[in-house]
Write an enzyme that holds these catalytic residues in place. Sequence first.
Site, PDB file in Angstrom:
ATOM      1  N   HIS A  90     -10.667   9.622   7.581  1.00  0.00           N
ATOM      2  CA  HIS A  90     -10.456   8.183   7.738  1.00  0.00           C
ATOM      3  C   HIS A  90      -9.891   7.784   9.099  1.00  0.00           C
ATOM      4  O   HIS A  90     -10.255   6.755   9.636  1.00  0.00           O
ATOM      5  CB  HIS A  90      -9.507   7.704   6.635  1.00  0.00           C
ATOM      6  CG  HIS A  90      -9.341   6.221   6.561  1.00  0.00           C
ATOM      7  ND1 HIS A  90     -10.403   5.355   6.399  1.00  0.00           N
ATOM      8  CD2 HIS A  90      -8.222   5.442   6.622  1.00  0.00           C
ATOM      9  CE1 HIS A  90      -9.945   4.115   6.353  1.00  0.00           C
ATOM     10  NE2 HIS A  90      -8.638   4.134   6.502  1.00  0.00           N
ATOM     11  N   HIS A 115      -8.514   9.690   3.908  1.00  0.00           N
ATOM     12  CA  HIS A 115      -8.214   8.662   2.916  1.00  0.00           C
ATOM     13  C   HIS A 115      -8.410   9.269   1.535  1.00  0.00           C
ATOM     14  O   HIS A 115      -9.452   9.869   1.267  1.00  0.00           O
ATOM     15  CB  HIS A 115      -9.118   7.440   3.096  1.00  0.00           C
ATOM     16  CG  HIS A 115      -8.574   6.215   2.432  1.00  0.00           C
ATOM     17  ND1 HIS A 115      -8.535   6.087   1.062  1.00  0.00           N
ATOM     18  CD2 HIS A 115      -8.031   5.079   2.941  1.00  0.00           C
ATOM     19  CE1 HIS A 115      -7.990   4.913   0.759  1.00  0.00           C
ATOM     20  NE2 HIS A 115      -7.667   4.296   1.888  1.00  0.00           N
ATOM     21  N   ARG A 124      -0.524   8.776   2.388  1.00  0.00           N
ATOM     22  CA  ARG A 124      -1.914   9.235   2.269  1.00  0.00           C
ATOM     23  C   ARG A 124      -2.067  10.749   2.351  1.00  0.00           C
ATOM     24  O   ARG A 124      -2.902  11.327   1.652  1.00  0.00           O
ATOM     25  CB  ARG A 124      -2.765   8.572   3.362  1.00  0.00           C
ATOM     26  CG  ARG A 124      -3.015   7.111   3.096  1.00  0.00           C
ATOM     27  CD  ARG A 124      -3.787   6.478   4.228  1.00  0.00           C
ATOM     28  NE  ARG A 124      -4.079   5.085   3.913  1.00  0.00           N
ATOM     29  CZ  ARG A 124      -4.664   4.234   4.744  1.00  0.00           C
ATOM     30  NH1 ARG A 124      -5.028   4.654   5.950  1.00  0.00           N
ATOM     31  NH2 ARG A 124      -4.906   2.983   4.386  1.00  0.00           N
ATOM     32  N   ARG A 167      -0.397   8.349   9.608  1.00  0.00           N
ATOM     33  CA  ARG A 167      -0.283   6.895   9.765  1.00  0.00           C
ATOM     34  C   ARG A 167       0.103   6.213   8.456  1.00  0.00           C
ATOM     35  O   ARG A 167      -0.478   6.472   7.415  1.00  0.00           O
ATOM     36  CB  ARG A 167      -1.627   6.328  10.245  1.00  0.00           C
ATOM     37  CG  ARG A 167      -1.689   4.814  10.323  1.00  0.00           C
ATOM     38  CD  ARG A 167      -3.030   4.381  10.880  1.00  0.00           C
ATOM     39  NE  ARG A 167      -4.123   4.683   9.977  1.00  0.00           N
ATOM     40  CZ  ARG A 167      -4.627   3.826   9.079  1.00  0.00           C
ATOM     41  NH1 ARG A 167      -4.090   2.631   8.940  1.00  0.00           N
ATOM     42  NH2 ARG A 167      -5.656   4.175   8.321  1.00  0.00           N
ATOM     43  N   GLU A 192       0.842  -1.192   0.000  1.00  0.00           N
ATOM     44  CA  GLU A 192       0.000   0.000   0.000  1.00  0.00           C
ATOM     45  C   GLU A 192       0.876   1.240   0.000  1.00  0.00           C
ATOM     46  O   GLU A 192       2.107   1.151   0.106  1.00  0.00           O
ATOM     47  CB  GLU A 192      -0.944  -0.016   1.210  1.00  0.00           C
ATOM     48  CG  GLU A 192      -1.885  -1.221   1.212  1.00  0.00           C
ATOM     49  CD  GLU A 192      -2.856  -1.220   2.385  1.00  0.00           C
ATOM     50  OE1 GLU A 192      -2.836  -0.265   3.167  1.00  0.00           O
ATOM     51  OE2 GLU A 192      -3.636  -2.171   2.499  1.00  0.00           O
TER      52      GLU A 192
END
Length: 521
Positions: free
Chosen positions: A352, A244, A291, A387, A116
């Site tokens: 998110h 997100h 992100r 994160r 990811e």
Amino acid sequence: MHTTDFLVIGSGIAGLSFALKAATEFKDATVTIITKNEKNECNTKYAQGGISTVWDKTVDSFEQHTQDTLIAGDGICDEKVVKMVVKSAPDRLQELIDWGTQFDKTSNGEYSLGREGGHSQDRILHHKDITGAEIERALIEQVENAENITFLTYHYAIDLITEHQVKKKQIKRKEKVTCFGAYVLDEKKNIVKTFSAKVTMLATGGNGQVYNTTTNPVVATGDGIAMAYRAKAEISDVEFIQFHPTALYNPGEYPAFLISEAVRGEGAILRDYYGERFMKKYDDREELASRDIVARAIDNELKKSGTPNVYLDCTHLDYKAFKKHFPNITEKCMSLGIDVRKDYIPVSPAQHYICGGVNVNKKAKTSLKNLYASGEVTRTGLHGANRLASNSLLEGLVFSHNAVENLKKRFHKITIPQNVPVWNDSGVVKNMEKILITHDRNEVKTIMSNYVGIVRSNERLLRAEKRLKVLYEDNKRLYDHSELSTDLCELRNLITTAYLITQFSKNRKENRGGFYSADLV
């Protein structure tokens, strides 16, 4: 009055794994889990991507996972915490497997590892695109088979019990405070129960419902952060809100349906409203940037073009492999007439995750004695300002494990005072005007989305602060004089967490990760 050795508030991966370990380690102890909805209704259930861990050490290493986490955290991570979590990850994942979690495997029987945004290697263990739901299934099954665990659904924690109630005195924020349990609303019987406990574990998840557009379920109302703040626990880093980048753009759907980070990890391409690629302008990693960078890039493209969404292009990917890995995403898109073989998926950012929260140390101890916390409700130092994808489920596992390890040495010394007062609701009247709660809840979400979103400014934050103060006063009057309901208590917590995010944003003087102010550019 209800007495238990362990009171666990929340039923996601952090709360359930702690309950299981506590019940196993302290076989004569009683463990009570309370959750305000169904057993599995929590943020964990909606986690699509998976859990990150260094599984294949022939190509990956703890050093690489650590470095990826530090880069994503943008200089705010606690490096010692990051190293501790990363090194603990394989053992914690093996425990999940031993508890019955079914992660996807390749044709040769090895675990299938995904990648990811922000990861330099394939290290995400997953179960199709419903990893969180699979973990919940396995953990709940284990909990239900444990003899010394009581699981109470539709029980909503209102406030933590501290010296404020026991000694009937106001506590100053710098005083040493002890937690003795919590007051809990039995939603079906509409009565408030007093739970006294030797140890309380706060595992209430996030606060996505303070925003209009979020991937979080409706139960994510910041309850744990707000309760801990009222009990004078230390809070930090709540200004770092992760949006997100790729929630499905489908006006009217709530919460927003998540198009997993792993889709970009498989090679999906972001295109603007007119079909042109744009990520190269923002980061050399393009679609695999962290992100915060991707979300700001999309936000900037939307503002430049005045269009409501960008697109995720999966048309060049192997459809058979895509459908196997992402069956729910494929089905969801098809239900809206989007065929990923030939159609782009419309996406836009959505709130998110909150990277800060209740301060805990490596042992999951908060600043309140006998109060532990784990999961998204916390600020551990792992995430820093942003994160790294799929580190959150891991965080809950590691810190819940560490809490039980710490309690091995001290649990037998903890006592519960005999004078814990029961809940007093004398003088309240039944509140019939639910429209007031609904209106104020919507106003909180609008304030936060307009003024405390992906891009902030001093003027926007001042406007948010002024409006939230009015809402706080209105809610306090309602709360002090009305019969309690879940809706009323959730509104109280939403206003508190919104206020904290705004205040911490005002105090932040540099742009990092999930915090970005136009005035600091």
